[in-house]
Design an enzyme around this catalytic site. Structure first.
Site, PDB file in Angstrom:
ATOM      1  N   GLY A  46       0.826  -1.202   0.000  1.00 26.19           N
ATOM      2  CA  GLY A  46       0.000   0.000   0.000  1.00 26.19           C
ATOM      3  C   GLY A  46       0.862   1.254   0.000  1.00 26.19           C
ATOM      4  O   GLY A  46       1.149   1.830   1.042  1.00 26.19           O
ATOM      5  N   GLY A  77      -5.515   3.140  -6.719  1.00 22.43           N
ATOM      6  CA  GLY A  77      -6.332   3.533  -5.578  1.00 22.43           C
ATOM      7  C   GLY A  77      -7.147   2.381  -5.015  1.00 22.43           C
ATOM      8  O   GLY A  77      -7.677   1.558  -5.763  1.00 22.43           O
ATOM      9  N   ASP A 143      -0.586  -1.983   4.788  1.00 22.72           N
ATOM     10  CA  ASP A 143      -1.451  -0.806   4.808  1.00 22.72           C
ATOM     11  C   ASP A 143      -2.107  -0.679   3.432  1.00 22.72           C
ATOM     12  O   ASP A 143      -2.117   0.375   2.812  1.00 22.72           O
ATOM     13  CB  ASP A 143      -0.632   0.445   5.134  1.00 22.72           C
ATOM     14  CG  ASP A 143      -1.509   1.661   5.382  1.00 22.72           C
ATOM     15  OD1 ASP A 143      -2.711   1.488   5.693  1.00 22.72           O
ATOM     16  OD2 ASP A 143      -0.997   2.788   5.267  1.00 22.72           O
ATOM     17  N   HIS A 146      -8.567  -1.893   2.293  1.00 22.47           N
ATOM     18  CA  HIS A 146      -9.211  -2.253   3.549  1.00 22.47           C
ATOM     19  C   HIS A 146     -10.502  -3.032   3.363  1.00 22.47           C
ATOM     20  O   HIS A 146     -11.258  -3.233   4.325  1.00 22.47           O
ATOM     21  CB  HIS A 146      -9.474  -1.002   4.394  1.00 22.47           C
ATOM     22  CG  HIS A 146      -8.198  -0.326   4.846  1.00 22.47           C
ATOM     23  ND1 HIS A 146      -6.974  -0.932   4.743  1.00 22.47           N
ATOM     24  CD2 HIS A 146      -7.983   0.899   5.404  1.00 22.47           C
ATOM     25  CE1 HIS A 146      -6.042  -0.106   5.211  1.00 22.47           C
ATOM     26  NE2 HIS A 146      -6.634   1.002   5.615  1.00 22.47           N
ATOM     27  N   HIS A 171      -1.463  -1.427   9.852  1.00 22.42           N
ATOM     28  CA  HIS A 171      -2.092  -0.114  10.039  1.00 22.42           C
ATOM     29  C   HIS A 171      -3.612  -0.229   9.992  1.00 22.42           C
ATOM     30  O   HIS A 171      -4.154  -1.150   9.393  1.00 22.42           O
ATOM     31  CB  HIS A 171      -1.626   0.856   8.954  1.00 22.42           C
ATOM     32  CG  HIS A 171      -1.872   2.288   9.287  1.00 22.42           C
ATOM     33  ND1 HIS A 171      -2.236   3.224   8.348  1.00 22.42           N
ATOM     34  CD2 HIS A 171      -1.813   2.950  10.475  1.00 22.42           C
ATOM     35  CE1 HIS A 171      -2.377   4.402   8.935  1.00 22.42           C
ATOM     36  NE2 HIS A 171      -2.132   4.263  10.216  1.00 22.42           N
TER      37      HIS A 171
END
Length: 213
Positions: A46, A77, A143, A146, A171
């Protein structure tokens, strides 16, 4: 032993870079990267625009002797970065293609920070890169996306590459659902602990640091 400190210029660049990591969590990442980089490479899942890459690169620069951090991202993204979502940034949209492209911003961030030798971009989807990765990692920082599937892919694809004694840093771990999304907590953090392969050594904000046993 005195805790390592980032050079003031790099710290200022990290604070100013696009991204979502609080300063105290970035300092934690830097500190643990300094600890582990003498034993092998670090890898971040990420990249986004390079904010956390500055912390990792600064650690590699301090360690010296070929220390390096790889950072893996397709640069289109995550779900939460797309149009209509809370973390969408229109300045990161390719004007011709109409899709997210964070790679140019990341490359400029590393160039301006003088960390192009220490931070190596791997452009591709996490699951694909992990499938072919073979080098043991001294530190793995997850990270990435999600959503449930990205979190599951990152856990299954990357945690086996953490060397014994190495660190898994995660994270956006939120035990309380009111504070944030659940996948990093339920599909990365808890499976790592329950596997018996990792034990927690530090927690700060939404960051969790686990050591491979």
């Amino acid at each position: 032993m005195t805790a390592p400190h980032m050079p003031a210029e790099l710290l200022a660049r990290a604070h100013a870079a696009k991204g979502f990591m609080p300063a105290d969590e970035g300092d934690l990442l830097f500190r643990h990267a300094v600890e582990r980089l003498p034993y092998g490479p670090a890898l971040e899942v990420g990249t986004y625009c390079g904010k956390s890459g500055i912390y990792l690169g600064a650690a590699a620069q301090l360690v010296g002797e070929g220390a390096v951090a790889f950072t893996v991202d397709h640069h289109r993204g995550s779900e939460e970065n797309q149009a209509g979502w809370e973390h969408h940034d229109t300045s990161l949209v390719d004007p011709e293609l109409g899709v997210m492209d964070t790679l140019p911003t990341f490359r400029r961030t590393m160039y301006d920070a003088g960390l192009e030798e220490q931070v190596v971009a791997v452009v591709g989807r996490s699951r694909t890169v992990a499938h072919w990765w073979t080098t043991p990692l001294s530190l793995l920082f997850i990270d990435g996306g999600h959503g449930e599937q990205p979190a599951r892919d990152d856990y299954e694809g990357w945690t086996p590459h953490v060397m014994p004694g190495g660190l898994l840093v995660i994270h956006d771990v939120f035990p309380d659902p009111a504070d944030g999304g659940r996948p990093p907590y339920e599909l990365i953090y808890w499976p790592a602990l329950e596997s018996g392969r990792f034990e927690e050594v530090e927690a700060l904000g939404s960051m969790r640091v686990l050591r491979r046993v």
